[in-house]
Design an enzyme around this catalytic site. Structure first.
Site, PDB file in Angstrom:
ATOM      1  N   ASP A  92      -7.203   5.623  -3.784  1.00 19.54           N
ATOM      2  CA  ASP A  92      -6.392   4.509  -3.288  1.00 19.54           C
ATOM      3  C   ASP A  92      -6.063   3.578  -4.444  1.00 19.54           C
ATOM      4  O   ASP A  92      -6.961   2.980  -5.044  1.00 19.54           O
ATOM      5  CB  ASP A  92      -7.166   3.766  -2.199  1.00 19.54           C
ATOM      6  CG  ASP A  92      -6.329   2.726  -1.471  1.00 19.54           C
ATOM      7  OD1 ASP A  92      -5.187   2.482  -1.897  1.00 19.54           O
ATOM      8  OD2 ASP A  92      -6.828   2.160  -0.482  1.00 19.54           O
TER       9      ASP A  92
ATOM     10  N   CYS B 157       0.797  -1.225   0.000  1.00 22.52           N
ATOM     11  CA  CYS B 157       0.000   0.000   0.000  1.00 22.52           C
ATOM     12  C   CYS B 157       0.830   1.275   0.000  1.00 22.52           C
ATOM     13  O   CYS B 157       0.504   2.224  -0.719  1.00 22.52           O
ATOM     14  CB  CYS B 157      -0.985  -0.012   1.169  1.00 22.52           C
ATOM     15  SG  CYS B 157      -0.249   0.081   2.813  1.00 22.52           S
TER      16      CYS B 157
ATOM     17  N   HIS C 175      -2.892   1.297   6.799  1.00 17.48           N
ATOM     18  CA  HIS C 175      -3.123   1.309   5.358  1.00 17.48           C
ATOM     19  C   HIS C 175      -2.814   2.714   4.854  1.00 17.48           C
ATOM     20  O   HIS C 175      -3.052   3.705   5.558  1.00 17.48           O
ATOM     21  CB  HIS C 175      -4.548   0.903   5.012  1.00 17.48           C
ATOM     22  CG  HIS C 175      -4.805   0.829   3.533  1.00 17.48           C
ATOM     23  ND1 HIS C 175      -3.981   0.123   2.684  1.00 17.48           N
ATOM     24  CD2 HIS C 175      -5.762   1.393   2.752  1.00 17.48           C
ATOM     25  CE1 HIS C 175      -4.437   0.238   1.455  1.00 17.48           C
ATOM     26  NE2 HIS C 175      -5.503   1.013   1.458  1.00 17.48           N
TER      27      HIS C 175
END
Length: 694
Positions: A353, A272, A329
């Site tokens: 994202d 991530c 995250h």
């Protein structure tokens, strides 16, 4: 009839235009300007050509972008001369200049598509090419959708090539330096190539080029293209096996990743923070203000009910379910207006994202969605608001599955998800907490109201409980990777009667996304706890047990579980250990000056009770390491011995930059440090003193 100018050449005045358009960091090989702002050209006329006369000379300028050109979609625009430029549309004005030249000023529309544009001049049916330029979003232009008022924020979120990414856990936050490198040679071309490889280009090239006027569209395209799940995007995600690629923790900058993608396609591997950092690089390169954000205790709501439902067996072992809570995250926020939402209050920071978690409209992407919509629980706002809302504000419900197959709810939380949401502070290498941007204070009336409005169904209410068994975990103060240490659980009986129960304490390696690894410690006991009594259960964690199972995240999940079968009462406590890493010392010796050698001295002590194999240092710094990282291989470093290296750098640009250093080995990875460097440009400048950071 208008006089026809005979043009010998066109001077794009690259240096001056780049300075006024804040694109001088891109180099001086071509013209790069920002939309909604005038730029200047000089037309050199041939000997014998008629002189320019505003009353007698007229011509039309044509600007084109894309490969399938069409005026109907604004990929081709034509405009003539005016007395002055107009800041709302494509326009131009001209005047006679010294010598046989014409000074031409062009202003682009603040809503023009970004990308490579060609410029030509049309006179009485004759077309003359004047050259090409790259048009970017403009955070300095009040009419641009990405306009940002603060100059210090524009410097941070558009122009800065260095940043900090935050990892670890909510109680042990660590920073990771990163070189965004958006202005390194060749990077802008690669960023434009990413747009050209998008799925929408294949289906409708002309429409795609026209839509590039919108930062909302660009941000959504990047969210899909930074991962490679649906296309030949930049990064391949991997959370388990890395033998045929680069471990995600090894990367220290975006430049190397983007160049590898440009050369040979999807790059192995990313997680991530890597997806987010590369997304930030491309966004800034294209002119969109962008920052990297970390959400600690980040929920992944697999079934869309805004609840994280955890299932356990009667021994406290987690059962498989679609929901999870990542230790952290990372995503990006991009700054822009949202006219597509047709409602005020949703301009500003937008979440997107690029980590491929769930599909959105059939593609692995997420966002952009306004941060303000998440805070207010406005889950109908595009794009993917329910998923992002759950990441920061889901409730947790925990169940035990009995041997009969029945489920018993035994615990839950309304405030454990979405903690210490972090980003780098403006102008400082410090962490800024922005949790309040995403939600009201946990447990407040406003926060509960927002959750109830968002959920539209029954939810776990906060209710007082009768005094009963209570359990908590205590950790040692110093938990350095390589050491042995002890943890213990405290079981307290607040009841008026004695309790007999099974008391378990176990440790398991975990990855940052909560993926459970191998057990590295377990102890259990059957205890009777009298009213008011405390029972302690100790567990020693040895490097010989955890060292071979932990991931480079260096995380261990410690869980205490109590099972009172007689009363069907269950209690659980968890603590996440993020093992401390050894210090990586970086010193600079010599004078940091353009064209003169500068030496970096590197040192790291091996804290493990065994040798490290395949040891190496990797260095990267904008303007210091000649575009590509420098890797120094050391081989084997014995236990309790130092890994050392001296690396000579060659500064090529004056100004402030940052040197990033990474240490890698077979058993110890993801050890990083950075040091700021001010490179002098002339001999009269004061020298740089030796700097040390650990």
């Amino acid at each position: 009839m208008s006089q026809v100018l005979e043009i010998e050449r066109c001077d794009l005045d690259i240096k001056s235009n780049k300075r006024s358009h804040h694109t001088e960091q891109n180099g001086e090989d071509r013209l790069i300007v920002r939309r909604g702002q005038p730029f200047s050209l000089v037309l050199h006329l041939k000997a014998g050509s008629p002189e320019f006369n505003p009353e007698e000379t007229s011509f039309t300028l044509i600007v084109e972008t894309g490969t399938l050109l069409g005026k109907e979609s604004d990929t081709k625009v034509s405009f003539g001369l005016k007395d002055s430029t107009d800041d709302k549309e494509w326009s131009a004005c001209a005047s006679k200049a010294p010598g046989n030249t014409v000074a031409l000023t062009i202003s682009s529309s603040p809503e023009a598509p970004i990308g490579v544009h060609s410029l030509s001049l049309l006179q009485q049916g004759q077309s003359t090419s004047l050259g090409a330029f790259v048009l970017l979003f403009n955070a300095w232009c009040p009419r641009d959708a990405v306009y940002m008022r603060s100059e210090t924020k524009r410097q941070e979120y558009v122009l800065s090539q260095h940043g900090l990414l935050y990892r670890g856990s909510a109680t042990r936050i660590h920073h990771k330096p990163w070189n965004f490198s958006q202005y390194e040679p060749g990077i802008l071309d690669i960023c434009l190539k990413i747009l050209d490889e998008g799925l929408n280009v294949v289906s409708d090239n002309d429409q795609d080029c026209s839509e590039r006027r919108s930062p909302v569209y660009i941000t959504r395209v990047l969210s899909a293209m930074i991962n490679s799940n649906d296309n030949q995007g930049v990064l391949v995600g991997e959370w388990a096996e890395f033998e045929d690629g680069v471990h995600p923790s090894t990367w220290i900058g975006s430049g190397d990743i983007l160049r590898q993608w440009d050369d040979s396609g999807p790059v192995c591997y990313g997680q991530c923070w890597v997806f987010a950092a590369v997304d930030c690089t491309v966004s800034r390169a294209l002119g969109i203000p962008c920052r990297v954000v970390t959400n600690f205790s980040s929920a992944h709501d697999g079934n869309g009910n805004l609840l994280i439902e955890k299932m356990y067996d009667e021994d406290g072992e987690r059962l498989s379910d679609p929901d999870s809570v990542w230790n952290f995250h990372v995503w990006v926020e991009s700054w822009m207006a949202r006219p597509d939402l047709e409602q005020a209050g949703f301009d500003g920071w937008q979440v997107s994202d690029a980590t491929p978690q769930e599909t959105s409209e059939g593609v692995f992407c997420c966002g952009p969605v306004p941060v303000s919509a998440i805070r207010e629980g406005e889950l109908t706002k595009k794009f993917d608001a329910p998923f992002v809302f759950a990441e920061v504000n889901a409730d947790v419900v925990e169940y035990v599955k009995l041997s009969t197959g029945d489920f018993v709810k035994f615990s839950g939380s309304t405030d454990s998800i979405g903690q210490n949401i972090s980003t780098k502070a403006v102008g400082r290498d410090e962490r800024r907490d922005i949790t309040h941007h995403y939600k009201y204070p946990e447990g407040s009336e406003e926060e509960r109201h927002v959750f109830e409005k968002a959920q539209h169904r029954n939810k776990l209410q906060k209710k007082g409980k009768e005094p009963g068994l209570r359990i908590k975990i205590k950790l040692a103060k110093n938990m350095v990777v390589g050491s042995d240490f002890e943890v213990y659980a405290v079981l307290t009986n607040n009841c008026m009667v004695a309790k007999s129960c099974s008391f378990m304490l176990y440790a398991r390696a975990v990855r940052y996304n909560s993926t459970r690894g191998t057990s590295c410690g377990f102890i259990s006991d059957t205890v009777t706890v009298t009213p008011g009594e405390e029972k302690l259960l100790f567990l020693k964690l040895k490097y010989s047990d955890y060292g071979k199972v932990i991931s480079p995240d260096r995380m261990i999940q410690v869980t205490a579980f109590v099972n009172d079968k007689e009363n069907r009462e269950y209690h659980k406590a968890e603590k996440l250990i993020v093992l401390d890493e050894p210090d990586l010392e970086v010193k600079l010796t010599g004078e940091a000056r353009v064209g003169q050698p500068l030496t970096a001295e590197l040192c790291l002590l091996n804290p493990l009770p065994e040798a490290l194999q395949d040891c190496s240092f990797t260095l990267e710094g904008v303007g210091l390491t000649q575009e590509k990282p420098i890797t120094i291989k050391l081989g084997t470093v014995a236990s309790k011995q130092e890994a050392k290296a001296s690396v000579q750098l060659s500064p090529r640009e004056a100004g402030s930059t940052v040197l990033l250093v990474d240490f890698d080995s077979d058993k110890l990875k993801n050890i990083k440090n950075f040091i700021p460097v001010v490179v002098m440009g002339d001999a009269l400048s004061p020298s740089l003193n030796t700097i040390a950071m650990t």
